[in-house]
Write a protein that holds these residues in place. Structure first.
Motif, PDB file in Angstrom:
ATOM      1  N   SER A  76       4.209   5.563  36.422  1.00 25.99           N
ATOM      2  CA  SER A  76       4.822   4.299  37.308  1.00 25.99           C
ATOM      3  C   SER A  76       5.262   5.212  38.558  1.00 25.99           C
ATOM      4  CB  SER A  76       6.082   3.697  36.477  1.00 25.99           C
ATOM      5  OG  SER A  76       7.051   4.931  36.379  1.00 25.99           O
ATOM      6  N   ASN A  77       5.607   6.332  38.777  1.00 24.75           N
ATOM      7  CA  ASN A  77       5.937   7.039  39.851  1.00 24.75           C
ATOM      8  C   ASN A  77       4.413   7.766  40.646  1.00 24.75           C
ATOM      9  OD1 ASN A  77       5.515   9.111  38.456  1.00 24.75           O
ATOM     10  ND2 ASN A  77       7.697  10.330  38.891  1.00 24.75           N
ATOM     11  N   SER A  79       1.792   8.423  43.288  1.00 19.49           N
ATOM     12  CA  SER A  79       1.910   8.032  44.783  1.00 19.49           C
ATOM     13  C   SER A  79       0.938   6.898  45.070  1.00 19.49           C
ATOM     14  CB  SER A  79       1.119   9.164  45.452  1.00 19.49           C
ATOM     15  OG  SER A  79       0.310   9.585  45.052  1.00 19.49           O
ATOM     16  N   LYS A 136       1.837  -1.211  45.365  1.00 19.74           N
ATOM     17  CA  LYS A 136       3.194  -0.992  44.586  1.00 19.74           C
ATOM     18  C   LYS A 136       4.087  -2.235  44.961  1.00 19.74           C
ATOM     19  CE  LYS A 136       3.353   3.799  44.700  1.00 19.74           C
ATOM     20  NZ  LYS A 136       4.238   5.107  44.961  1.00 19.74           N
ATOM     21  N   ASN A 139       8.245  -0.119  45.817  1.00 21.86           N
ATOM     22  CA  ASN A 139       7.837   1.401  45.820  1.00 21.86           C
ATOM     23  C   ASN A 139       7.663   1.874  44.418  1.00 21.86           C
ATOM     24  OD1 ASN A 139       7.262   3.380  47.753  1.00 21.86           O
ATOM     25  ND2 ASN A 139       9.213   4.024  47.361  1.00 21.86           N
ATOM     26  N   THR A 140       7.040   0.930  43.343  1.00 24.45           N
ATOM     27  CA  THR A 140       6.609   1.518  41.993  1.00 24.45           C
ATOM     28  C   THR A 140       5.922   0.925  41.523  1.00 24.45           C
ATOM     29  OG1 THR A 140       7.814   2.683  40.182  1.00 24.45           O
ATOM     30  CG2 THR A 140       8.828   0.755  40.996  1.00 24.45           C
ATOM     31  N   SER A 166       6.248   5.273  32.109  1.00 22.82           N
ATOM     32  CA  SER A 166       7.231   6.312  32.764  1.00 22.82           C
ATOM     33  C   SER A 166       6.899   7.707  32.877  1.00 22.82           C
ATOM     34  CB  SER A 166       8.792   6.066  32.482  1.00 22.82           C
ATOM     35  OG  SER A 166       8.561   6.246  30.814  1.00 22.82           O
TER      36      SER A 166
END
Length: 166
Positions: A76-77, A79, A136, A139-140, A166
């Motif tokens: 999920s993070n 880029s 996104k 931002n995720t 995650s």
């Protein structure tokens, strides 16, 4: 028309004895010539298509020699998540449509909701790759099951399922 008649017509053409050719023979030769031209043009026409699609965190992903996967998993993070579309023989009058869906679990099972849609038109003719970014939210990327579809002029649907965790 008999096979012998065609042979006689071609012999007359080859030997230059046009004065003994009948009007019917000339019409037959003309029709055969048109048929040959149509066959030649049809065989030279290049098929326009989406050959395959790939998902990656790298927009410069090299697709030559790589097999497309049926299973993609991202964090999920991450880029960025890109759809890379490998196209063949496109012209500027073609349209590529990309639809991104996310699964939402409800009482009737999974339903897929459209979360993003992109419409692209090539700026020049040719083959290569076209890259589309999944945008996104806050931002995720939200965790869950997704799939993406790519269409060429409303047809040639290719889709891939992917997961974000995650």
């Amino acid at each position: 028309m008999k096979k012998n008649t065609l042979i006689i017509i071609f012999i007359k053409l080859y030997t230059g004895s046009h004065d003994i050719m009948k009007k019917r023979d000339i019409i037959i030769i003309f029709i055969l010539t048109i048929i040959l031209v149509i066959i030649l043009i049809a065989s030279l026409e290049k098929k326009q298509e989406i050959e395959d699609i790939y998902l990656s965190v790298n927009k410069d992903f090299t697709i030559e020699g790589i097999q497309s996967s049926e299973f993609y998993n991202f964090k999920s993070n991450a880029s960025k998540i890109y759809l890379i579309i490998k196209v063949k023989n496109l012209t500027v009058d073609y349209e590529i449509k990309v639809k991104w869906f996310k699964a939402e679990t409800g009482k009737d099972g999974d339903n897929y909701n459209l979360i993003q849609e992109n419409t692209l038109t090539p700026v020049q003719k040719g083959s290569g790759k076209i890259v589309v970014l999944l945008v996104k939210r806050d931002n995720t990327y939200e965790k869950g099951e997704y799939y993406v579809e790519a269409y060429l002029n409303g047809n040639n649907n290719i889709s891939k399922k992917f997961y974000i965790d995650s």
